[in-house]
Write a protein that holds these residues in place. Structure first.
Motif, PDB file in Angstrom:
ATOM      1  N   GLN A  25       0.866  -0.979  -0.351  1.00 19.04           N
ATOM      2  CA  GLN A  25      -0.436  -0.006  -0.357  1.00 19.04           C
ATOM      3  C   GLN A  25       1.191   1.078   0.149  1.00 19.04           C
ATOM      4  O   GLN A  25       0.410   2.755  -0.686  1.00 19.04           O
ATOM      5  CB  GLN A  25      -0.884   0.353   1.109  1.00 19.04           C
ATOM      6  CG  GLN A  25      -2.453  -1.238   0.816  1.00 19.04           C
ATOM      7  CD  GLN A  25      -2.991  -0.931   2.090  1.00 19.04           C
ATOM      8  OE1 GLN A  25      -2.704  -0.423   3.334  1.00 19.04           O
ATOM      9  NE2 GLN A  25      -3.725  -1.738   2.510  1.00 19.04           N
ATOM     10  N   ALA A  29       0.772   4.161  -2.724  1.00 18.64           N
ATOM     11  CA  ALA A  29       0.558   4.877  -2.625  1.00 18.64           C
ATOM     12  C   ALA A  29       1.718   6.225  -2.494  1.00 18.64           C
ATOM     13  O   ALA A  29       1.367   7.482  -3.694  1.00 18.64           O
ATOM     14  CB  ALA A  29       0.093   5.202  -0.606  1.00 18.64           C
ATOM     15  N   THR A  31       3.094   6.627  -5.697  1.00 22.88           N
ATOM     16  CA  THR A  31       2.710   5.955  -7.828  1.00 22.88           C
ATOM     17  C   THR A  31       1.850   7.552  -8.203  1.00 22.88           C
ATOM     18  O   THR A  31       1.129   8.444  -7.532  1.00 22.88           O
ATOM     19  CB  THR A  31       2.141   5.484  -8.427  1.00 22.88           C
ATOM     20  OG1 THR A  31       0.550   5.064  -7.747  1.00 22.88           O
ATOM     21  CG2 THR A  31       2.102   4.146  -7.779  1.00 22.88           C
ATOM     22  N   LEU A  32       2.359   8.460  -9.521  1.00 22.13           N
ATOM     23  CA  LEU A  32       1.848   8.661  -9.593  1.00 22.13           C
ATOM     24  C   LEU A  32       0.770   8.628 -11.352  1.00 22.13           C
ATOM     25  O   LEU A  32       1.716   7.721 -11.968  1.00 22.13           O
ATOM     26  CB  LEU A  32       2.178  10.821 -10.309  1.00 22.13           C
ATOM     27  CG  LEU A  32       2.854  10.940  -8.890  1.00 22.13           C
ATOM     28  CD1 LEU A  32       4.048  12.032  -9.506  1.00 22.13           C
ATOM     29  CD2 LEU A  32       2.127  12.031  -8.487  1.00 22.13           C
ATOM     30  N   ARG A  68       7.883  11.404  -4.315  1.00 19.87           N
ATOM     31  CA  ARG A  68       6.375  11.206  -4.944  1.00 19.87           C
ATOM     32  C   ARG A  68       5.419  10.767  -3.257  1.00 19.87           C
ATOM     33  O   ARG A  68       4.416  10.972  -3.234  1.00 19.87           O
ATOM     34  CB  ARG A  68       6.333   9.857  -5.788  1.00 19.87           C
ATOM     35  CG  ARG A  68       5.874  10.256  -7.106  1.00 19.87           C
ATOM     36  CD  ARG A  68       6.202   8.769  -8.162  1.00 19.87           C
ATOM     37  NE  ARG A  68       7.302   7.823  -7.044  1.00 19.87           N
ATOM     38  CZ  ARG A  68       8.184   7.990  -8.200  1.00 19.87           C
ATOM     39  NH1 ARG A  68       8.660   8.589  -8.713  1.00 19.87           N
ATOM     40  NH2 ARG A  68       9.319   6.998  -7.562  1.00 19.87           N
ATOM     41  N   GLN A  69       6.439   9.932  -2.691  1.00 20.29           N
ATOM     42  CA  GLN A  69       5.587   9.086  -1.464  1.00 20.29           C
ATOM     43  C   GLN A  69       4.904  10.955  -0.472  1.00 20.29           C
ATOM     44  O   GLN A  69       3.912  10.727   0.234  1.00 20.29           O
ATOM     45  CB  GLN A  69       6.896   8.122  -0.484  1.00 20.29           C
ATOM     46  CG  GLN A  69       6.282   7.529   0.667  1.00 20.29           C
ATOM     47  CD  GLN A  69       6.606   6.841   1.423  1.00 20.29           C
ATOM     48  OE1 GLN A  69       8.395   6.816   1.136  1.00 20.29           O
ATOM     49  NE2 GLN A  69       6.005   6.134   1.932  1.00 20.29           N
ATOM     50  N   SER A  73       1.888  12.458  -4.540  1.00 20.35           N
ATOM     51  CA  SER A  73       1.075  11.491  -5.200  1.00 20.35           C
ATOM     52  C   SER A  73      -0.339  12.081  -3.606  1.00 20.35           C
ATOM     53  O   SER A  73      -1.474  12.402  -4.010  1.00 20.35           O
ATOM     54  CB  SER A  73       1.305  10.546  -4.336  1.00 20.35           C
ATOM     55  OG  SER A  73       2.328   9.221  -5.388  1.00 20.35           O
ATOM     56  N   PRO A  74       0.500  12.548  -2.712  1.00 20.45           N
ATOM     57  CA  PRO A  74      -0.687  13.364  -1.892  1.00 20.45           C
ATOM     58  C   PRO A  74      -1.607  14.368  -2.313  1.00 20.45           C
ATOM     59  O   PRO A  74      -2.691  14.332  -2.769  1.00 20.45           O
ATOM     60  CB  PRO A  74      -0.550  13.233  -0.560  1.00 20.45           C
ATOM     61  CG  PRO A  74       0.856  12.193  -0.393  1.00 20.45           C
ATOM     62  CD  PRO A  74       1.544  12.181  -1.746  1.00 20.45           C
ATOM     63  N   GLN A  76      -1.547  14.814  -5.974  1.00 23.36           N
ATOM     64  CA  GLN A  76      -1.954  14.687  -7.387  1.00 23.36           C
ATOM     65  C   GLN A  76      -3.558  13.433  -6.346  1.00 23.36           C
ATOM     66  O   GLN A  76      -4.620  14.199  -7.688  1.00 23.36           O
ATOM     67  CB  GLN A  76      -1.750  13.249  -7.765  1.00 23.36           C
ATOM     68  CG  GLN A  76      -1.968  13.102  -9.661  1.00 23.36           C
ATOM     69  CD  GLN A  76      -3.051  11.635  -9.171  1.00 23.36           C
ATOM     70  OE1 GLN A  76      -3.187  11.071  -8.243  1.00 23.36           O
ATOM     71  NE2 GLN A  76      -3.836  11.585 -10.405  1.00 23.36           N
ATOM     72  N   ARG A  77      -3.606  13.175  -5.435  1.00 21.81           N
ATOM     73  CA  ARG A  77      -5.418  12.304  -4.880  1.00 21.81           C
ATOM     74  C   ARG A  77      -5.638  13.290  -4.479  1.00 21.81           C
ATOM     75  O   ARG A  77      -7.475  13.566  -4.774  1.00 21.81           O
ATOM     76  CB  ARG A  77      -4.945  11.547  -3.964  1.00 21.81           C
ATOM     77  CG  ARG A  77      -3.924  10.046  -4.641  1.00 21.81           C
ATOM     78  CD  ARG A  77      -4.279   9.116  -2.928  1.00 21.81           C
ATOM     79  NE  ARG A  77      -3.234   9.918  -2.049  1.00 21.81           N
ATOM     80  CZ  ARG A  77      -1.975   9.086  -2.265  1.00 21.81           C
ATOM     81  NH1 ARG A  77      -0.841   8.883  -2.713  1.00 21.81           N
ATOM     82  NH2 ARG A  77      -1.707   9.541  -0.396  1.00 21.81           N
ATOM     83  N   ALA A  78      -5.332  14.668  -3.976  1.00 21.16           N
ATOM     84  CA  ALA A  78      -6.212  15.935  -3.680  1.00 21.16           C
ATOM     85  C   ALA A  78      -7.008  16.965  -4.939  1.00 21.16           C
ATOM     86  O   ALA A  78      -7.941  17.488  -4.656  1.00 21.16           O
ATOM     87  CB  ALA A  78      -5.751  16.688  -2.951  1.00 21.16           C
TER      88      ALA A  78
END
Length: 156
Positions: A25, A29, A31-32, A68-69, A73-74, A76-78
């Motif tokens: 996980q 998390a 990844t882009l 990224r981590q 990534s956070p 991008q998820r937002a």
């Protein structure tokens, strides 16, 4: 096998499976999405009044993984528009002119030689903020990134 040994085996297997799951996980998390069509990805970013952020990465780059981590990534998820282009990767992608090329050819065209590199694109596929090249101090990566995003928004 005694009940005690069996219970110990199941306990250890459960811990191992849990650790493997957590590790998987955390990798997921970090990844882009890979760039596929820069005109479409840019268009979507501009609709939201945001520059398109492109991370140029290299397989195995520890600094890329950390960026990224911890930040990308956070974000991008937002909803922040961020895609990844991989140096030395023959994956096909449409460039800003709509021509088929590869991730590796884009990194050469953009003269990127250090990973991670973040590029901030605005209308016409023009860079609208100063690039972020290489590793930054972890405590300062976020503020530098926010500054570049603000530069890019101002240029839009």
């Amino acid at each position: 096998m005694s009940d005690l040994r069996r219970r110990d085996w199941f306990l250890r297997a459960g811990v191992l499976l849990g650790a493997t799951s957590a590790w998987a996980q955390s990798g997921a998390a970090a990844t882009l999405p890979a760039a596929q069509s820069l005109p479409d990805e840019l268009s979507q970013a501009l609709k939201n009044k945001h520059p398109l952020i492109v991370m140029v990465s290299l397989d195995g780059c520890g600094f890329c993984h950390r960026a990224r981590q911890s930040h990308l990534s956070p974000m991008q998820r937002a909803g922040t528009p961020i895609v990844q282009v991989d140096m030395r990767n023959p994956q096909p992608v449409l460039d800003f002119a709509g021509k088929l090329t590869t991730h590796d050819q884009l990194t050469r065209l953009w003269k990127v030689s250090i990973t991670p590199t973040l590029l901030f694109f605005g209308p016409g596929g023009k860079e609208v903020a100063e690039r972020m090249e290489g590793a930054y101090q972890p405590d300062f990566y976020g503020p530098y990134l926010e500054d570049r995003i603000a530069q890019g928004r101002k240029a839009l």
